[in-house]
Design a protein around this motif. Structure first.
Motif, PDB file in Angstrom:
ATOM      1  N   TYR A 171      86.212  43.903  36.100  1.00 45.84           N
ATOM      2  CA  TYR A 171      87.600  43.414  36.031  1.00 45.84           C
ATOM      3  C   TYR A 171      88.616  44.530  35.741  1.00 45.84           C
ATOM      4  O   TYR A 171      89.635  44.621  36.431  1.00 45.84           O
ATOM      5  N   PRO A 172      88.404  45.396  34.723  1.00 46.31           N
ATOM      6  CA  PRO A 172      89.436  46.398  34.396  1.00 46.31           C
ATOM      7  C   PRO A 172      89.681  47.412  35.500  1.00 46.31           C
ATOM      8  O   PRO A 172      90.695  48.117  35.478  1.00 46.31           O
TER       9      PRO A 172
ATOM     10  N   ASP B 191      77.363  33.932  36.679  1.00 41.79           N
ATOM     11  CA  ASP B 191      78.589  33.142  36.662  1.00 41.79           C
ATOM     12  C   ASP B 191      79.726  33.940  36.025  1.00 41.79           C
ATOM     13  O   ASP B 191      80.850  33.955  36.541  1.00 41.79           O
ATOM     14  N   ALA B 192      79.431  34.610  34.899  1.00 39.47           N
ATOM     15  CA  ALA B 192      80.457  35.422  34.239  1.00 39.47           C
ATOM     16  C   ALA B 192      80.868  36.598  35.123  1.00 39.47           C
ATOM     17  O   ALA B 192      82.059  36.947  35.215  1.00 39.47           O
ATOM     18  N   TYR B 193      79.904  37.210  35.780  1.00 42.99           N
ATOM     19  CA  TYR B 193      80.185  38.383  36.645  1.00 42.99           C
ATOM     20  C   TYR B 193      81.104  38.001  37.812  1.00 42.99           C
ATOM     21  O   TYR B 193      82.116  38.649  38.070  1.00 42.99           O
ATOM     22  N   VAL B 194      80.761  36.927  38.495  1.00 45.93           N
ATOM     23  CA  VAL B 194      81.555  36.515  39.657  1.00 45.93           C
ATOM     24  C   VAL B 194      82.930  36.011  39.230  1.00 45.93           C
ATOM     25  O   VAL B 194      83.941  36.298  39.890  1.00 45.93           O
ATOM     26  N   SER B 195      82.999  35.273  38.114  1.00 44.78           N
ATOM     27  CA  SER B 195      84.299  34.753  37.674  1.00 44.78           C
ATOM     28  C   SER B 195      85.271  35.870  37.340  1.00 44.78           C
ATOM     29  O   SER B 195      86.478  35.751  37.561  1.00 44.78           O
TER      30      SER B 195
ATOM     31  N   ILE C  88      85.309  38.847  38.786  1.00 44.19           N
ATOM     32  CA  ILE C  88      85.765  39.417  40.070  1.00 44.19           C
ATOM     33  C   ILE C  88      86.862  38.551  40.663  1.00 44.19           C
ATOM     34  O   ILE C  88      87.887  39.053  41.137  1.00 44.19           O
ATOM     35  N   VAL C  89      86.664  37.239  40.623  1.00 42.01           N
ATOM     36  CA  VAL C  89      87.669  36.316  41.156  1.00 42.01           C
ATOM     37  C   VAL C  89      88.953  36.416  40.357  1.00 42.01           C
ATOM     38  O   VAL C  89      90.055  36.428  40.908  1.00 42.01           O
ATOM     39  N   ALA C  90      88.855  36.512  39.027  1.00 43.34           N
ATOM     40  CA  ALA C  90      90.035  36.608  38.177  1.00 43.34           C
ATOM     41  C   ALA C  90      90.821  37.881  38.460  1.00 43.34           C
ATOM     42  O   ALA C  90      92.051  37.910  38.346  1.00 43.34           O
TER      43      ALA C  90
ATOM     44  N   HIS D  98      82.275  29.652  42.962  1.00 42.12           N
ATOM     45  CA  HIS D  98      83.608  30.206  42.688  1.00 42.12           C
ATOM     46  C   HIS D  98      84.397  30.489  43.972  1.00 42.12           C
ATOM     47  O   HIS D  98      85.550  30.935  43.895  1.00 42.12           O
ATOM     48  N   GLY D  99      83.802  30.255  45.135  1.00 37.44           N
ATOM     49  CA  GLY D  99      84.522  30.463  46.388  1.00 37.44           C
ATOM     50  C   GLY D  99      84.750  31.920  46.730  1.00 37.44           C
ATOM     51  O   GLY D  99      85.759  32.269  47.362  1.00 37.44           O
TER      52      GLY D  99
END
Length: 494
Positions: free
Chosen positions: A50-51, A76-80, A82-84, A112-113
């Motif tokens: 993310y950063p 789930d945390a990893y992909v979320s 990236i989406v965020a 997460h699409g």
């Protein structure tokens, strides 16, 4: 700083990368949305990328960060994250760490699409990045070509006899939508392109008020308002540009999509419309106003000419090709093309006073007649020269015809005596302007019935009847070349 006249590098559709057979990428999860685009490629093996993401990336990973025994919660945390961060897609490299894409990662991307691509062992991450830059370069070249062609077509449209509608029509075609010019009162002056619908139409009119230099009260300073504003209504992209002439005109566009070069194209159109709708001045407004007042109060043209910026001028008479009479905007556009703001519209003809130092060239869509250079006291004679040149140009279907600069035989006769002789010779027909004009045009075209009819916009039988009437009233033989020469001498003095 980036060049504002050059469109930014457009993103590349994710489907374009998938279509590259040399990469062998395969989508195994996430939506198959053709609208998904990639702005750049980023490689990271961080557990939380993310950063380090700006948004729009195709994130590439070989799964080095995945710990042994990682479950659904980790993915789930990893992909979320990236989406965020706005990531466009995730590419997972098969080998050397993992033989297959983890099933939990596939499920997380599906939930997460986030599009998930499988990168085969033979394809390096650098090859994916290189392919993206190649596609971006191709898209940028195509966009620059599109913008350049649009600029050329808009400039050509601005030189037409009906410049404002022509520019709007070109702009609407290039944007694939609607282009509208709003007047100072907020009402549409001209428009082109398909109607975007009542909702978008109303929203665009309101958006135009946001950028108008002065509000309805006329008391708000122009610098308090933005020069452009945009909005999206009912799936239509709306943009309003305040024209920079200070007259309160606004350009509005409504298009279903927004490409990288559209802003540049609309900006070029706004500049052209600013010139076409604004007051063009050859000198200061005070000088032109002073020149007009002095003429009205009886000053000689020679005294006024220095205020206009020159001593010798040419008169250019122009008539638009076709049947439409020129309006003030078309006349202003012709003056701009000739490099002069001294323009007058008289019926179907536009007269332009051009300084002697400027070269008069052809203007698309116009037929022009140009006089010889003349001092202010001879401007009326120069106007007559331009009129005759225009008549001959129209009759011979020549875009531009110039009056000769060399001295004529009439210069050898004292002007007073020449004028007296001309009045006496033409007295029988002087009360009929139609006969005088027909005789002058017929003689200038060497007795051609057809070309005279074209020049005068009458039937050739009408020309024959008028010429026969002139011969009867003048009691002379118009087939005699000496008679023709003497009559031409007299007609040039009137």
């Amino acid at each position: 700083m980036p060049d504002p006249t050059v469109p930014p590098t457009p993103p590349v559709a994710l489907d374009a990368l998938l279509a590259r057979a040399d990469l062998g990428l395969r989508r195994i999860a996430g939506p198959a949305d053709p609208a998904v685009v990639v702005h750049w490629v980023h490689t990271s093996e961080m557990a939380d990328p993310y950063p380090y993401l700006l948004g729009g990336e195709l994130l590439l990973s070989a799964g080095v960060h995945i710990p042994d025994g990682a479950g659904a919660g980790y993915f789930d945390a990893y992909v979320s994250r990236i989406v965020a961060a706005g990531g466009a897609a995730l590419g997972f490299g098969v080998a050397p760490v993992h033989d297959t894409v983890p099933g939990a990662l596939v499920e997380a991307c599906e939930m997460h699409g986030l599009p998930l691509l499988e990168v085969p062992p033979r394809t390096t991450f650098s090859a994916v990045a290189r392919a993206l830059w190649q596609l971006m370069a191709q898209a940028r070249t195509a966009e620059l070509r599109r913008v350049t062609e649009a600029q050329q077509s808009l400039a050509t449209a601005a030189a037409r006899p009906d410049p404002v509608p022509a520019v709007l029509q070109q702009l609407a075609r290039r944007l694939g939508g609607r282009a509208v010019l709003y007047g100072p009162e907020g009402t549409p002056v001209a428009g082109a392109g398909p109607d975007p619908g009542a909702e978008a139409r109303t929203a665009l009119a309101k958006l135009a008020e946001v950028v108008r230099p002065s509000g309805p009260s006329g008391q708000e300073p122009s610098d308090a308002r933005p020069s452009s504003a945009s909005d999206t209504v009912a799936g239509v992209r709306l943009v309003a540009h305040a024209l920079g002439n200070g007259e309160g005109f606004v350009l509005g566009t409504a298009a279903p999509q927004r490409d990288a070069g559209d802003h540049t194209i609309a900006s070029v159109a706004a500049v052209l419309l600013s010139l076409l709708t604004g007051e063009r001045r050859g000198g200061s407004g005070a000088d032109r106003s002073s020149a007009l007042v002095r003429l009205l109060l009886g000053a000689a043209p020679a005294e006024v000419a220095p205020l206009l910026g020159g001593d010798r001028w040419r008169v250019v008479r122009g008539r638009p090709d076709g049947r439409a009479a020129p309006d003030p905007v078309a006349a202003s556009a012709l003056g701009a093309a000739l490099g002069s703001s001294l323009v007058d519209v008289t019926g179907e003809v536009v007269r332009v006073l051009v300084p002697d130092g400027r070269t008069v060239e052809r203007v698309p869509g116009w037929t022009l007649g140009v006089s010889a250079a003349a001092a202010p006291r001879d401007w009326p004679a120069a106007d007559a020269q331009a009129s005759r040149a225009l008549a001959r140009a129209r009759a011979t279907r020549t875009p531009l015809l110039r009056h000769g600069d060399r001295p004529a035989l009439t210069d050898l006769v004292p002007p007073h005596d020449a004028d007296a002789h001309a009045r006496a010779l033409l007295a029988p027909i002087e009360r009929s302007p139609a006969l005088v004009d027909t005789l002058r045009t017929w003689l200038s075209l060497h007795g051609s019935w057809d070309r005279t009819a074209v020049a005068l916009d009458v039937h050739r039988n009408t020309v024959r009847q008028r010429v026969a009437r002139c011969a009867a009233l003048l009691d002379t033989d118009l087939d005699d070349p000496d008679v023709r020469m003497e009559l031409w001498f007299a007609l040039r003095r009137t």
